[in-house]
Design a protein around this motif. Sequence first.
Motif, PDB file in Angstrom:
ATOM      1  N   THR A 183     107.069  -0.442 -79.012  1.00 45.79           N
ATOM      2  CA  THR A 183     106.123  -0.216 -77.905  1.00 45.79           C
ATOM      3  C   THR A 183     105.143  -1.374 -77.752  1.00 45.79           C
ATOM      4  O   THR A 183     104.098  -1.225 -77.141  1.00 45.79           O
ATOM      5  N   ASP A 184     105.495  -2.547 -78.286  1.00 44.08           N
ATOM      6  CA  ASP A 184     104.595  -3.693 -78.235  1.00 44.08           C
ATOM      7  C   ASP A 184     104.949  -4.701 -77.150  1.00 44.08           C
ATOM      8  O   ASP A 184     104.364  -5.781 -77.082  1.00 44.08           O
ATOM      9  N   LEU A 185     105.893  -4.353 -76.277  1.00 43.48           N
ATOM     10  CA  LEU A 185     106.229  -5.198 -75.134  1.00 43.48           C
ATOM     11  C   LEU A 185     105.485  -4.681 -73.904  1.00 43.48           C
ATOM     12  O   LEU A 185     104.899  -3.600 -73.927  1.00 43.48           O
ATOM     13  N   PRO A 186     105.485  -5.462 -72.798  1.00 37.62           N
ATOM     14  CA  PRO A 186     104.725  -5.042 -71.604  1.00 37.62           C
ATOM     15  C   PRO A 186     105.043  -3.608 -71.168  1.00 37.62           C
ATOM     16  O   PRO A 186     106.208  -3.230 -71.051  1.00 37.62           O
ATOM     17  N   GLY A 187     103.991  -2.818 -70.968  1.00 37.22           N
ATOM     18  CA  GLY A 187     104.165  -1.448 -70.501  1.00 37.22           C
ATOM     19  C   GLY A 187     104.482  -0.445 -71.581  1.00 37.22           C
ATOM     20  O   GLY A 187     104.653   0.741 -71.287  1.00 37.22           O
ATOM     21  N   GLY A 188     104.549  -0.880 -72.842  1.00 35.60           N
ATOM     22  CA  GLY A 188     104.857   0.040 -73.924  1.00 35.60           C
ATOM     23  C   GLY A 188     103.658   0.903 -74.300  1.00 35.60           C
ATOM     24  O   GLY A 188     102.504   0.477 -74.182  1.00 35.60           O
ATOM     25  N   ASN A 189     103.926   2.119 -74.755  1.00 42.18           N
ATOM     26  CA  ASN A 189     102.861   3.039 -75.136  1.00 42.18           C
ATOM     27  C   ASN A 189     103.416   4.014 -76.176  1.00 42.18           C
ATOM     28  O   ASN A 189     104.261   4.857 -75.861  1.00 42.18           O
ATOM     29  N   HIS A 190     102.951   3.895 -77.400  1.00 38.73           N
ATOM     30  CA  HIS A 190     103.514   4.681 -78.495  1.00 38.73           C
ATOM     31  C   HIS A 190     103.342   6.183 -78.271  1.00 38.73           C
ATOM     32  O   HIS A 190     104.300   6.957 -78.418  1.00 38.73           O
ATOM     33  N   ASN A 191     102.134   6.606 -77.947  1.00 34.92           N
ATOM     34  CA  ASN A 191     101.890   8.038 -77.763  1.00 34.92           C
ATOM     35  C   ASN A 191     102.724   8.606 -76.632  1.00 34.92           C
ATOM     36  O   ASN A 191     103.228   9.732 -76.708  1.00 34.92           O
ATOM     37  N   GLN A 192     102.881   7.826 -75.571  1.00 34.51           N
ATOM     38  CA  GLN A 192     103.705   8.258 -74.443  1.00 34.51           C
ATOM     39  C   GLN A 192     105.166   8.394 -74.856  1.00 34.51           C
ATOM     40  O   GLN A 192     105.861   9.339 -74.451  1.00 34.51           O
ATOM     41  N   LEU A 193     105.648   7.459 -75.679  1.00 36.01           N
ATOM     42  CA  LEU A 193     107.035   7.528 -76.131  1.00 36.01           C
ATOM     43  C   LEU A 193     107.279   8.764 -76.980  1.00 36.01           C
ATOM     44  O   LEU A 193     108.277   9.479 -76.790  1.00 36.01           O
ATOM     45  N   ILE A 194     106.369   9.048 -77.914  1.00 34.48           N
ATOM     46  CA  ILE A 194     106.523  10.244 -78.747  1.00 34.48           C
ATOM     47  C   ILE A 194     106.544  11.504 -77.878  1.00 34.48           C
ATOM     48  O   ILE A 194     107.356  12.415 -78.084  1.00 34.48           O
ATOM     49  N   LYS A 195     105.683  11.540 -76.883  1.00 35.72           N
ATOM     50  CA  LYS A 195     105.651  12.698 -75.976  1.00 35.72           C
ATOM     51  C   LYS A 195     106.953  12.803 -75.183  1.00 35.72           C
ATOM     52  O   LYS A 195     107.495  13.906 -74.999  1.00 35.72           O
ATOM     53  N   SER A 196     107.468  11.676 -74.701  1.00 35.52           N
ATOM     54  CA  SER A 196     108.731  11.690 -73.958  1.00 35.52           C
ATOM     55  C   SER A 196     109.862  12.238 -74.808  1.00 35.52           C
ATOM     56  O   SER A 196     110.668  13.069 -74.357  1.00 35.52           O
ATOM     57  N   ILE A 197     109.944  11.763 -76.039  1.00 35.88           N
ATOM     58  CA  ILE A 197     111.014  12.220 -76.931  1.00 35.88           C
ATOM     59  C   ILE A 197     110.878  13.715 -77.187  1.00 35.88           C
ATOM     60  O   ILE A 197     111.857  14.467 -77.126  1.00 35.88           O
TER      61      ILE A 197
END
Length: 211
Positions: free
Chosen positions: A161-175
Amino acid sequence: MKWQRIPLGPLQTNAYLLSNDQKECVIFDPGGDGERLISIIQKQQLKPLAVLLTHAHFDHIGAVDDVRKTWNIPVYVHEKEKNWLQDASLNGSQFFIPDGGLAVQAPDELIKSEGQFSIGSFSFTLLHTPGHSPGSISFYVEELEVVFSGDALFEGSIGRTDLPGGNHNQLIKSIHDKLLTLPEETIVLSGHGGETTIGAEMDNNPFLNGF
């Protein structure tokens, strides 16, 4: 229908071919090695109908123009990444590829909503799974019990999630909200590495435990 995984390019990004009995196919994430991918498709006498991008990072789009030119087929990407194919600063290639990075032609079609989606006889449920990138999409095929998850979910890991537009919390929520709600036997076809299942990741993925 059947699917096959073809690792391509310097990062061995998984492209996938989904084909039917009529020898039609759709191509997921043609990340590189265009001549090799085209040769594989031609040897199997498949007829591509479209390119479907789980997202538009450089390692997933390297052979897009080769495939599009060969078969004159449309390329689909989420509308949140409509400019990424042409922009090395957005698709991440400027950080990894010298001399200007990678740019390919603009997408032909934009995906704007979740839900049912069809190309020819191929039917998918589109799941917007942002976090790795803003327009990350997972393609669920109920008939085959598989989900093409791009770089959202891997065997024992999750997308960076360290590239442009990445968001760790958002990714965990999506999964959690979109992928872990699929049947546990669903096979996860990730952008890198081997296959896993939703159930296995629910039980064993250290990034998801305790969420």
